[in-house]
Write an enzyme that holds these catalytic residues in place. Structure first.
Site, PDB file in Angstrom:
ATOM      1  N   ASN A  11       0.863  -1.180   0.000  1.00 10.81           N
ATOM      2  CA  ASN A  11       0.000   0.000   0.000  1.00 10.81           C
ATOM      3  C   ASN A  11       0.899   1.229   0.000  1.00 10.81           C
ATOM      4  OD1 ASN A  11      -1.827   2.013   0.443  1.00 10.81           O
ATOM      5  ND2 ASN A  11      -2.336   1.428   2.539  1.00 10.81           N
ATOM      6  N   LYS A  13       0.072   4.263  -0.469  1.00 10.78           N
ATOM      7  CA  LYS A  13      -0.616   5.479   0.007  1.00 10.78           C
ATOM      8  C   LYS A  13      -0.356   6.630  -0.976  1.00 10.78           C
ATOM      9  CE  LYS A  13      -0.324   3.566   4.585  1.00 10.78           C
ATOM     10  NZ  LYS A  13      -0.464   3.751   6.003  1.00 10.78           N
ATOM     11  N   HIS A 100      -9.618   1.282   3.820  1.00  6.68           N
ATOM     12  CA  HIS A 100      -8.438   1.516   4.664  1.00  6.68           C
ATOM     13  C   HIS A 100      -8.819   2.478   5.787  1.00  6.68           C
ATOM     14  CE1 HIS A 100      -4.519   2.870   5.999  1.00  6.68           C
ATOM     15  NE2 HIS A 100      -4.053   1.746   5.495  1.00  6.68           N
ATOM     16  N   GLU A 102      -7.449   4.975   6.910  1.00  2.00           N
ATOM     17  CA  GLU A 102      -7.298   6.391   6.553  1.00  2.00           C
ATOM     18  C   GLU A 102      -8.509   6.873   5.745  1.00  2.00           C
ATOM     19  OE1 GLU A 102      -3.393   5.873   4.862  1.00  2.00           O
ATOM     20  OE2 GLU A 102      -2.658   5.428   6.869  1.00  2.00           O
ATOM     21  N   GLU A 170      -6.157  -4.679  10.091  1.00  2.00           N
ATOM     22  CA  GLU A 170      -5.143  -3.682  10.422  1.00  2.00           C
ATOM     23  C   GLU A 170      -5.568  -2.928  11.679  1.00  2.00           C
ATOM     24  OE1 GLU A 170      -2.715  -2.447   6.763  1.00  2.00           O
ATOM     25  OE2 GLU A 170      -4.515  -1.253   6.744  1.00  2.00           O
ATOM     26  N   GLY A 176       1.644   2.513  10.752  1.00  2.00           N
ATOM     27  CA  GLY A 176       2.619   3.590  10.638  1.00  2.00           C
ATOM     28  C   GLY A 176       3.198   4.052  11.961  1.00  2.00           C
ATOM     29  N   SER A 212       2.664  -1.902  10.589  1.00  2.00           N
ATOM     30  CA  SER A 212       4.094  -1.931  10.943  1.00  2.00           C
ATOM     31  C   SER A 212       4.768  -3.275  10.665  1.00  2.00           C
ATOM     32  CB  SER A 212       4.293  -1.504  12.404  1.00  2.00           C
ATOM     33  OG  SER A 212       3.851  -0.164  12.583  1.00  2.00           O
TER      34      SER A 212
HETATM   35  P1  PGA Z   1       2.367   0.476   7.743  1.00  2.00           P
HETATM   36  O1  PGA Z   1       0.981   0.712   6.989  1.00  2.00           O
HETATM   37  O2  PGA Z   1       2.936  -0.838   7.232  1.00  2.00           O
HETATM   38  O3  PGA Z   1       3.229   1.643   7.372  1.00  2.00           O
HETATM   39  O4  PGA Z   1       2.072   0.406   9.199  1.00  2.00           O
HETATM   40  C1  PGA Z   1       0.090  -0.338   6.738  1.00  2.00           C
HETATM   41  C2  PGA Z   1      -1.128   0.182   6.050  1.00  2.00           C
HETATM   42  O5  PGA Z   1      -1.561   1.309   6.339  1.00  2.00           O
HETATM   43  O6  PGA Z   1      -1.715  -0.503   5.193  1.00  2.00           O
END
Ligand code: PGA
Length: 255
Positions: A11, A13, A100, A102, A170, A176, A212
């Site tokens: 992903n 983003k 997601h 976000e 998630e 993140g 993460s």
């Molecule tokens: P991350 O993000 O691996 O940076 O924690 C995962 C995601 O948002 O899909």
């Protein structure tokens, strides 16, 4: 069930313009040529909509799959600023990320909207990668499974059980942040999601973990029952670290 055992989904983003996406894929393809992946490992790239056409060109004649990070639930029309699933499909997308955290938190996407997106993607025979997960507050209040089940129930009401479906669990607090869910936490939620989807008669689903994931925790996480792969943000931005995760071992060494 298809032959895929593990899925590695990047992903990106709001990162990587077309030139950066092209250069990533050139390096990643070189790494794949040196160290081919086992055929039961599936790689999916979710670039920005702006880079989708470039990713499509760069993935031609490879086994790398790709798709958009979001689509609207109508195929076309007066919806300024939205992405079209049919246009993404014309570019060769076979998967689509939806829901997601976000999108849910920043863009107020609801489970009802996600339901319409699942229906549209199924009608096009594209595979939705539906993200679910709890916030830190919800976990502290011991509502993790309740929240995940609600998100699943609402997005999947009356959808086709025979088509392939991918769920990405998630935990919002792990995205993140460098905080990874413990193996026990991952095992508990993945097995609950697995049982729920099985009891609802879904025939072809996989459950990814996201939050993460890094090269140094990938092997341990991949061995957890019902972890069928990962959705990877930060660590998917560099070809080397993404490749290390895609190659992570999960079978006991043979003697
Ligand atoms: P991350 O993000 O691996 O940076 O924690 C995962 C995601 O948002 O899909």
């Amino acid at each position: 069930m298809n032959a895929t055992e593990k899925i590695f989904a990047a992903n990106w983003k709001l990162n990587k313009d077309p030139e950066e996406a092209r250069s990533f894929l050139k390096s990643f393809r070189n790494l794949l040529a040196q160290q081919p992946l086992e055929s039961n490992r599936e790689v999916i790239i979710f670039p920005t909509a702006m880079s989708l056409a470039t990713v499509s060109e760069e993935c031609k004649n490879t086994k790398i799959h790709f798709g958009p990070q979001n689509v609207y639930y109508e195929k076309s029309g007066a919806f300024t600023g939205e992405n079209s699933a049919t246009m993404a499909q014309k570019l060769g997308s076979t998967f689509c990320l939806i829901g997601h955290s976000e999108r849910r938190q920043i863009f107020h996407e609801s489970d009802a909207i996600l339901h319409r997106k699942v229906e549209l993607l199924q009608s096009l025979k594209m595979t939705p990668v539906l993200c679910i997960g709890e916030t830190q507050k919800q976990r502290d209040e011991k509502k993790t499974l309740l929240v995940c089940f609600q998100q699943l129930d609402e997005a999947l009401v009356d959808v086709d059980h025979t088509q392939r479906l991918i769920i990405a669990y998630e935990p919002v607090w792990a995205i993140g942040t460098g905080l990874v869910a413990t193996l026990d936490q991952v095992a508990e939620v993945h097995s609950a999601i697995h049982d729920k989807l099985s009891s609802r008669n879904f025939k072809n689903f996989q459950i990814l973990y996201g939050g993460s994931v890094k090269p140094d925790n990938a092997s341990d996480l991949l061995k957890v029952p019902h972890v069928d792969g990962f959705l990877i943000g930060g660590a998917s931005l560099e070809p080397d670290s993404f490749m290390k995760i895609c190659q992570a071992e999960y079978k006991p060494a043979r003697h």
